[in-house]
Design a protein around this motif. Structure first.
Motif, PDB file in Angstrom:
ATOM      1  N   SER A 229       0.856  -1.188   0.000  1.00  0.00           N
ATOM      2  CA  SER A 229       0.000   0.000   0.000  1.00  0.00           C
ATOM      3  C   SER A 229       0.891   1.236   0.000  1.00  0.00           C
ATOM      4  O   SER A 229       2.019   1.204   0.506  1.00  0.00           O
ATOM      5  CB  SER A 229      -0.954   0.022   1.199  1.00  0.00           C
TER       6      SER A 229
ATOM      7  N   ASN B 255       3.214   7.711   2.766  1.00  0.00           N
ATOM      8  CA  ASN B 255       2.864   6.547   3.589  1.00  0.00           C
ATOM      9  C   ASN B 255       3.031   5.287   2.749  1.00  0.00           C
ATOM     10  O   ASN B 255       2.438   5.198   1.672  1.00  0.00           O
ATOM     11  CB  ASN B 255       1.414   6.642   4.054  1.00  0.00           C
TER      12      ASN B 255
ATOM     13  N   THR C  44       3.567   0.799   2.955  1.00  0.00           N
ATOM     14  CA  THR C  44       3.774  -0.475   3.641  1.00  0.00           C
ATOM     15  C   THR C  44       4.553  -1.370   2.684  1.00  0.00           C
ATOM     16  O   THR C  44       4.158  -1.549   1.526  1.00  0.00           O
ATOM     17  CB  THR C  44       2.449  -1.145   4.033  1.00  0.00           C
TER      18      THR C  44
ATOM     19  N   ASN D 215       6.665  -5.148   2.055  1.00  0.00           N
ATOM     20  CA  ASN D 215       7.041  -6.488   2.465  1.00  0.00           C
ATOM     21  C   ASN D 215       8.544  -6.446   2.676  1.00  0.00           C
ATOM     22  O   ASN D 215       9.281  -6.014   1.781  1.00  0.00           O
ATOM     23  CB  ASN D 215       6.705  -7.522   1.388  1.00  0.00           C
TER      24      ASN D 215
ATOM     25  N   THR E 185       6.454  -7.184   7.524  1.00  0.00           N
ATOM     26  CA  THR E 185       6.214  -5.937   6.796  1.00  0.00           C
ATOM     27  C   THR E 185       6.740  -4.752   7.596  1.00  0.00           C
ATOM     28  O   THR E 185       6.988  -4.864   8.794  1.00  0.00           O
ATOM     29  CB  THR E 185       4.706  -5.721   6.530  1.00  0.00           C
TER      30      THR E 185
ATOM     31  N   SER F 132       5.647  -0.618   7.916  1.00  0.00           N
ATOM     32  CA  SER F 132       4.813   0.513   7.530  1.00  0.00           C
ATOM     33  C   SER F 132       5.509   1.790   7.955  1.00  0.00           C
ATOM     34  O   SER F 132       5.931   1.915   9.104  1.00  0.00           O
ATOM     35  CB  SER F 132       3.438   0.430   8.194  1.00  0.00           C
TER      36      SER F 132
ATOM     37  N   SER G  26       5.644   6.245   7.589  1.00  0.00           N
ATOM     38  CA  SER G  26       4.924   7.486   7.328  1.00  0.00           C
ATOM     39  C   SER G  26       5.952   8.601   7.462  1.00  0.00           C
ATOM     40  O   SER G  26       6.337   8.970   8.568  1.00  0.00           O
ATOM     41  CB  SER G  26       3.790   7.656   8.343  1.00  0.00           C
TER      42      SER G  26
END
Length: 136
Positions: A25, A57, A59, A61, A120, A122, A124
């Motif tokens: 994402s 932002n 995400t 793997n 993962t 994530s 920001s």
């Protein structure tokens, strides 16, 4: 092309490295402060745009191979780095604009392990400076 479904072919390069195949994402959020300019005697509130801000932002793997997520991002933590984000992998055009800028890599979770789950990360990151939108 008018609409996209799921952004399945979105592309992102960070520091010149294409990490698109590791993204699950991604979004680029752009906003401006709301500065009120209402004065005595005004019947309604008035406003102007103040300072702008943007946040990248993503995400990923996690991947520890050469030129992949860990190798690319680990050395960038604490620095600003160039990014280019496009809705699809097609050439830049009026229907596939690119957004380029400099993201301040403020954080990274290099290891995120859970039994039976995909690792993962994530992130920001705030954008530092202006964002350039290109259509050709």
């Amino acid at each position: 092309m008018a609409e996209l479904i799921g952004g399945a072919t979105a592309t992102l390069t960070i520091g010149g490295v294409d990490l698109s195949d590791k993204m699950t994402s991604a979004s680029l959020d752009i906003s401006y402060d709301d500065v009120e300019t209402t004065a005595f005697g005004d019947a309604v509130r008035t406003r102007i745009a103040g300072l702008g801000t943007a946040t990248l932002n993503v995400t990923f793997n996690l991947d520890f191979a050469a030129s992949e997520v860990d190798a690319t991002l680990n050395g960038l933590v604490g620095t600003a780095t160039a990014f280019v984000f496009k809705p699809t992998s097609a050439s830049v055009s009026a229907t596939n604009p690119s957004y380029a800028g400099s993201a301040l890599v403020t954080s990274l979770t290099p290891i995120n392990a859970e039994i039976g789950a995909l690792s993962t990360a994530s992130v920001s990151w705030p954008v530092s400076g202006a964002i350039t939108r290109a259509t050709s």
